[in-house]
Structure formats: C-alpha cells, structure tokens
Scaffold this motif. Sequence first.
Motif, short mmCIF file in Angstrom:
data_model
loop_
_atom_site.label_atom_id
_atom_site.label_comp_id
_atom_site.label_asym_id
_atom_site.label_seq_id
_atom_site.Cartn_x
_atom_site.Cartn_y
_atom_site.Cartn_z
N PRO A 1 0.64 -1.31 0.06
CA PRO A 1 -0.05 -0.53 -0.12
C PRO A 1 0.85 0.81 0.17
CG PRO A 1 -0.09 -1.19 2.37
CD PRO A 1 0.42 -2.33 1.42
N LEU A 2 1.71 1.56 1.00
CA LEU A 2 2.46 2.47 0.74
C LEU A 2 3.29 2.87 -0.82
CD1 LEU A 2 4.47 4.52 2.48
CD2 LEU A 2 6.05 2.97 2.63
N LEU A 3 3.58 1.85 -1.71
CA LEU A 3 3.55 2.30 -3.00
C LEU A 3 2.44 2.44 -3.62
CD1 LEU A 3 6.49 -1.11 -3.18
CD2 LEU A 3 7.08 1.09 -3.58
N LEU A 4 1.39 2.12 -3.22
CA LEU A 4 0.43 2.43 -3.95
C LEU A 4 -0.06 3.82 -3.93
CD1 LEU A 4 -1.48 -1.27 -4.08
CD2 LEU A 4 -0.67 -0.04 -6.60
N LEU A 5 0.13 4.08 -3.21
CA LEU A 5 0.06 5.92 -2.66
C LEU A 5 0.98 7.04 -2.95
CD1 LEU A 5 -0.86 5.24 1.83
CD2 LEU A 5 -2.19 6.42 -0.76
N MET A 6 1.81 5.88 -3.81
CA MET A 6 3.06 7.22 -4.00
C MET A 6 3.91 6.39 -5.82
SD MET A 6 5.92 6.95 -0.74
CE MET A 6 7.32 7.72 -1.12
N ARG A 7 3.51 5.84 -6.03
CA ARG A 7 3.75 5.37 -7.42
C ARG A 7 1.93 5.01 -8.17
NH1 ARG A 7 9.52 2.15 -7.54
NH2 ARG A 7 10.11 3.73 -5.85
N PRO A 8 2.08 4.96 -9.65
CA PRO A 8 1.75 4.93 -11.07
C PRO A 8 1.28 3.07 -10.26
CG PRO A 8 2.64 5.63 -11.53
CD PRO A 8 3.20 5.98 -10.46
N PRO A 9 -0.12 2.57 -10.34
CA PRO A 9 -0.31 1.22 -10.27
C PRO A 9 0.50 0.02 -10.35
CG PRO A 9 -2.39 1.99 -9.77
CD PRO A 9 -1.31 2.83 -10.76
N GLN A 10 1.39 0.06 -11.98
CA GLN A 10 1.29 -0.32 -12.91
C GLN A 10 3.25 -0.90 -12.17
OE1 GLN A 10 1.34 -0.29 -16.68
NE2 GLN A 10 3.14 -2.38 -16.85
N GLU A 11 3.57 0.26 -11.94
CA GLU A 11 5.02 0.99 -11.33
C GLU A 11 5.13 0.44 -10.10
OE1 GLU A 11 8.15 4.49 -10.18
OE2 GLU A 11 6.48 4.85 -11.97
N ALA A 12 4.13 0.29 -9.26
CA ALA A 12 3.80 -0.10 -7.85
C ALA A 12 4.62 -1.42 -7.83
CB ALA A 12 2.82 -0.14 -6.80
N LEU A 13 3.41 -1.95 -8.32
CA LEU A 13 3.71 -3.51 -8.33
C LEU A 13 5.05 -4.22 -9.15
CD1 LEU A 13 -0.19 -4.33 -9.58
CD2 LEU A 13 1.09 -4.03 -6.93
N SER A 14 5.16 -3.63 -9.76
CA SER A 14 6.18 -4.15 -10.43
C SER A 14 7.52 -4.26 -9.62
CB SER A 14 7.22 -3.50 -11.54
OG SER A 14 8.19 -3.52 -12.42
N HIS A 15 7.23 -2.56 -9.20
CA HIS A 15 8.74 -2.78 -7.66
C HIS A 15 8.34 -3.56 -6.81
CE1 HIS A 15 12.10 -0.10 -5.97
NE2 HIS A 15 10.79 -0.33 -4.34
N TRP A 16 7.32 -4.43 -6.22
CA TRP A 16 6.94 -4.96 -5.32
C TRP A 16 7.33 -5.52 -5.09
CZ3 TRP A 16 2.49 -8.34 -3.81
CH2 TRP A 16 2.66 -8.78 -2.40
N PHE A 17 7.13 -7.37 -6.64
CA PHE A 17 7.51 -8.47 -7.24
C PHE A 17 9.34 -8.50 -7.22
CE2 PHE A 17 2.89 -9.01 -8.29
CZ PHE A 17 2.61 -9.84 -7.43
N SER A 18 9.21 -7.29 -7.61
CA SER A 18 11.45 -7.21 -8.18
C SER A 18 12.01 -7.79 -7.56
CB SER A 18 11.76 -6.62 -9.67
OG SER A 18 10.91 -5.74 -9.41
N VAL A 19 11.61 -6.44 -6.10
CA VAL A 19 12.66 -5.19 -5.35
C VAL A 19 12.12 -6.15 -4.42
CG1 VAL A 19 13.44 -3.11 -3.94
CG2 VAL A 19 12.72 -3.13 -6.58
#
Length: 427
Positions: A189-207
């Motif tokens: 949720p932190l990434l989804l608050l700060m980035r576009p959904p696709q970028e957030a999900l990609s970062h979440w899985f890969s990083v």
Amino acid sequence: MPVTTLADLDPTHFNIALLALGGLIYIYALLSRFIKERLYLSAPILSVLLGVIFGPIGLNIFDVKAWGTQDIIVEQIARLTISIQLISTALRLRSAYPFSHLRSLAIFLGPLMLAMWIVNSALIYWILDIDFWVAVLIGAVVTPTDPVLAATIATGKFAEDKLPSRVRNLLSAESGLNDGLAYPFVFLPLLLLMRPPQEALSHWFSVIWLWDVGVAILFGLLSGYLAGKLLKLAQRKKLIDRQSFFTYVLALAFMVLGGVKLIGSDGILSVFMAGIGYDMVVEENDRINEENVTEALDLIVTVLIFTLFGLVIPWSEWLTLGWNGLFLVIAILVFRRLPALLLLNRFIPHTNGLKDALFIGWFGPIGVAAIYYANLTVHKTGIDQIWYIASLCIAGSVLVHGVTAVPLSLLYSQSSKNKQQNQEPET
C-alpha cells in the motif's frame, strides 16, 4: 526547527532521565514477580506511564520534537530495540527451529498473517472512514506480532512454569519472523500511495520480495552461520573467553542490521535469520548462558522504547477520533487474530487443541514493530494520520495484553488435566 545537540541538553534534564529510567528498572527488577503476579502489570505498561508523566501532558520535562524529526528518532530507536530483541528471541529457540516447525510457521506467516492484515484494514476503513489505501497501510503496520511484548508473555520463570514450551516457542518464533515479513505487507500500500499502480506492483514483486526479503533471509542466515563457525574456531584455538560470548552475539546483530540496510534490504528480518543461522552451529548450553545476559538488556531497551512511546503519544489527535477510536481498538484486539487462528488451528501440527488456539490467538500483541513501521511510513509519506491511528492500537495492546498475560497464563495452567503437560518435551 533547530536540532538540539548533546551539548545543548540541560544536564538537570539528563540526570532526571537517568534517575527515572534507572529507578523504574531498579524497582521492576527488585519487585518483578510481585508486579507481574499480584498487580498484573508489565514493564511496557509502567514504561509508557513513565513517558506520559514526563511528557507534554504531564510534567513536560522532555519534548522529543525538540531533539529533531520525531518520526526519524522513534523509527531508528525502535529498529535498534527490535534487533536486540530478535537476537535474544533466536537464542531462546532450539537449533533450526523454524525449519523443524515449518508447516506450523507457514500457516502463521501465510494465511493467518494475511487474514490479520485484511481484518485490520477492513476495520480501520469501515470504522474511521478514511482513504482506502491509507487504511490498508495502517492495517499492515499493526499486523506483526511484536517480539518485545511477546517476550513478556513467553519468557521468564513464570511463563516456563505455566506454559508449555510449544506455546512459548511458537509465539517467539512467529513474532521474530513476522516482524520482517510484515515488510512487503507494509510496502504494497505504501508504494500504491506513492507511485502509479503498474510501477508500484512491478517494484513490489521485483525489489521488495526478491531483494528486500530474499536477500535479507540469505544475508542473515549466512552471516549467523559464519559467525557461529568463527566462534567455534575461536573456542578451539582458545582465542575467546566466555565473558565475550554475549558481546559477540550483540555485535553480530548490529553488524547485520547496519550491513543489510546499507545494501538496501530488510534489516529486521535479516537479524532474526542471523540468530537462526547462529543457532545451527552453537551448542544450546552456550546460547543459554548468553540468553541470561540478553534478558537483562531486553528489560533495559524495553523500558527505553516504551518510555519514548509514552513521550510521543498524540493525545489531541486521539481525542479527535472520539468513540470511533475506542471502538476500533476493541474491534482490532478481538477480531484481528483470534477468529482466524481458531479456524486455522486444525491445520497447525504444533498446537494442542482449542486451549492452545485460544491462548495463542489472543496473545498477538502490537508493539515495537508497529512503532517502527508507523514512523517509517510517516517519514516516507508525510501522512501523520498513520501514527495517530497506529499509536492508539499500540497503546491498547500494551495495556490489554499486558494486564491479561498473567491471569490467562494461570487459567491456561489450571485448566491442564495433567501438570506434567506443561513440562512435556516439544514435538
């Protein structure tokens, strides 16, 4: 706001702090059995009370905001406290405990943790009617079971007399592991608050999963295993004395915490895994000797972090939540963990019936891990609402779980048909 340096600190205030903290530890150490078994109080409760007395609504002697950025100060002290408690927790477990109890812990860290996150988020969103992703973020912050508060329930002579080792060790292992595994829950949720959904999900899985979690596990295990091997070598070569064992383990925790953070991974999970790796090499007798010393340090850092928490409680913001805030705390304490564990208990091989499920299901305290994640997310997002709501849940857990620990442990013990059940070998 200018940062207060050590040179600017009033020596009188510093001495008051020494007197107050030292006095609390002194009294608690002197009367610990009476305080726990007769008054049903714990060191965290008394520490929070001390912080309140010396904080803005009490004597107003200490103002954390005058020392610098509050969320950064609290975040870093909480991170240090957790690392000390995690290495202590690992020393209490049998060698390779997570691997020999993999199925049970997989349920605690998978379905149960996910259910806790969902329930927390739904309750916060429904009761307080706040932004959905902020509610999900706060739900993740208050999901992990805290090792500092869990230690007040699962360690010590009283716990050893009243609770079987399977219950104490499951609580300890779960609290040690899910503090670190809450990291991806918090960052989604932190990434989804700060980035576009696709970028957030990609970062979440890969990083987040591959680097922050995966590398943290490997780094911690390898560091702890290597530290254990080096210790055995130093013992054989007679290069180390027994008095240095605890210093060695504490240094390991600090090195891993700092080192893994420098490479951008999750330090909390890595410290616990370092303890597990160390346990795989070092004999249990050596770890028991180290554990006796860590318990004293645990008490000191517990008093420090919860006194700090008492100093930074956002009283006025709590009042703005009104009755909904109180309703939220009650709902989270009742529904966050217990119903899900009762449903999952039949699939957990290392619990023994309904009694274990009720006890373990109730004691999932919210504490220093939530303090850390709440301040981390406030620092990254600037959303102060996260701290206001999370701190209220933390305070409720410290009070309720602290007060109920002894009477429910006694009830658990008294309900056993055979007294030897509390000393049975762990399966």
